[in-house]
Scaffold this motif. Sequence first.
Motif, PDB file in Angstrom:
ATOM      1  N   LYS A   1      12.508   8.447 -10.562  1.00 45.18           N
ATOM      2  CA  LYS A   1      11.624   7.809  -9.387  1.00 45.18           C
ATOM      3  C   LYS A   1      10.977   9.009  -8.594  1.00 45.18           C
ATOM      4  O   LYS A   1      11.267  10.154  -8.669  1.00 45.18           O
ATOM      5  N   PRO A   2      10.075   8.450  -7.858  1.00 40.31           N
ATOM      6  CA  PRO A   2       9.444   9.499  -6.766  1.00 40.31           C
ATOM      7  C   PRO A   2      10.301  10.363  -6.028  1.00 40.31           C
ATOM      8  O   PRO A   2      11.278   9.767  -5.569  1.00 40.31           O
ATOM      9  N   VAL A   3       9.751  11.689  -5.837  1.00 41.39           N
ATOM     10  CA  VAL A   3      10.690  12.564  -5.149  1.00 41.39           C
ATOM     11  C   VAL A   3       9.930  13.044  -4.006  1.00 41.39           C
ATOM     12  O   VAL A   3       8.781  13.427  -4.071  1.00 41.39           O
ATOM     13  N   ASN A   4      10.396  12.971  -2.566  1.00 42.81           N
ATOM     14  CA  ASN A   4      10.010  13.526  -1.468  1.00 42.81           C
ATOM     15  C   ASN A   4      10.458  15.153  -1.387  1.00 42.81           C
ATOM     16  O   ASN A   4      11.698  15.167  -1.410  1.00 42.81           O
TER      17      ASN A   4
ATOM     18  N   HIS B   1       0.730  -1.258   0.048  1.00 38.60           N
ATOM     19  CA  HIS B   1       0.190  -0.045  -0.124  1.00 38.60           C
ATOM     20  C   HIS B   1       0.889   1.361  -0.083  1.00 38.60           C
ATOM     21  O   HIS B   1       0.599   2.208  -0.838  1.00 38.60           O
ATOM     22  N   PHE B   2       1.876   1.371   0.912  1.00 36.86           N
ATOM     23  CA  PHE B   2       2.859   2.489   0.870  1.00 36.86           C
ATOM     24  C   PHE B   2       3.457   2.724  -0.357  1.00 36.86           C
ATOM     25  O   PHE B   2       3.658   3.814  -1.039  1.00 36.86           O
ATOM     26  N   ARG B   3       3.749   1.601  -1.128  1.00 40.07           N
ATOM     27  CA  ARG B   3       4.562   1.614  -2.599  1.00 40.07           C
ATOM     28  C   ARG B   3       3.504   2.213  -3.361  1.00 40.07           C
ATOM     29  O   ARG B   3       3.654   3.194  -4.242  1.00 40.07           O
ATOM     30  N   ALA B   4       2.345   1.790  -3.480  1.00 41.99           N
ATOM     31  CA  ALA B   4       0.997   2.281  -4.226  1.00 41.99           C
ATOM     32  C   ALA B   4       1.040   3.708  -3.990  1.00 41.99           C
ATOM     33  O   ALA B   4       0.470   4.621  -5.102  1.00 41.99           O
TER      34      ALA B   4
END
Length: 270
Positions: A200-203, A10-13
């Motif tokens: 990749k996703p960025v925070n 879920h966290f990955r999604a």
Amino acid sequence: MTDQTAKVAHFRALHERPEPLLLPNPWDAGTARILAGLGFEALATTSLGVANVLGRTRAGRQDVLDNCRVICRATDLPVNADLENGFADDPAEAAKMIADAFACGVAGVSIEDATADPRSPIYDFGPAVERVQAAVEANRALPVPLVLTARAENLLYGVADLDESIRRLRAFEEAGADVLYAPGLRTLDQMRAVVSSVGKPVNIVMGFADPAITLEQLAGIGVRRVSIGGGLSRLALRSFLDGAKEMRAGRFGFVSEMAPLSDLLGYFDR
């Protein structure tokens, strides 16, 4: 949601949708339950918040792990663990902390390239990449690989070089990190430059950024995750300091601003 495998999935999604994941940072069971009650979808630990609770300038390795366990038990939300630099200079030794965090029940971990040594605050490029490589290998060896965030910390430690941040994040991505993070980005243009330079996703952490930036703007440039680091802890302590100073001066006006006890108990009862 109690199964760790489901929490990780879920966290990955949550990183894969267009809407950024708002990832607040509690520091104990009570603040975790309040945030869950407010409807947040995931949580992240904050080593600064842990240090604040302990009255230290830096939390220790076991302090951070104990806090991970407390936060994971407080709610059924996925939790990302702030592991600082793994509390070791050696890449393999630092990476061991990932398995220890996994045992606490977390769904994600972050590892950074800050040394905690004020004389030389950032690892050189080569060792920094090696540390992420070791973290990736350790993570992939877990029964359920966690969402691994790699952090380039140079902007916080006197190396105000955005190109160097991007260089490191690209190398961390190539090494296998799932999420990339450069704390210290202040403007939307800086954030856009980072997001557009990696795949990749960025925070983005808003504790150092222009507070006028909105979630809608962050979504518009492709940001996938937004955190606050120790910001909520510092906000709470600011209120505590203000009230304590007023009390010390013999005044008690702050009692009119206290959270109603019934509201707090409602969150905790959940």
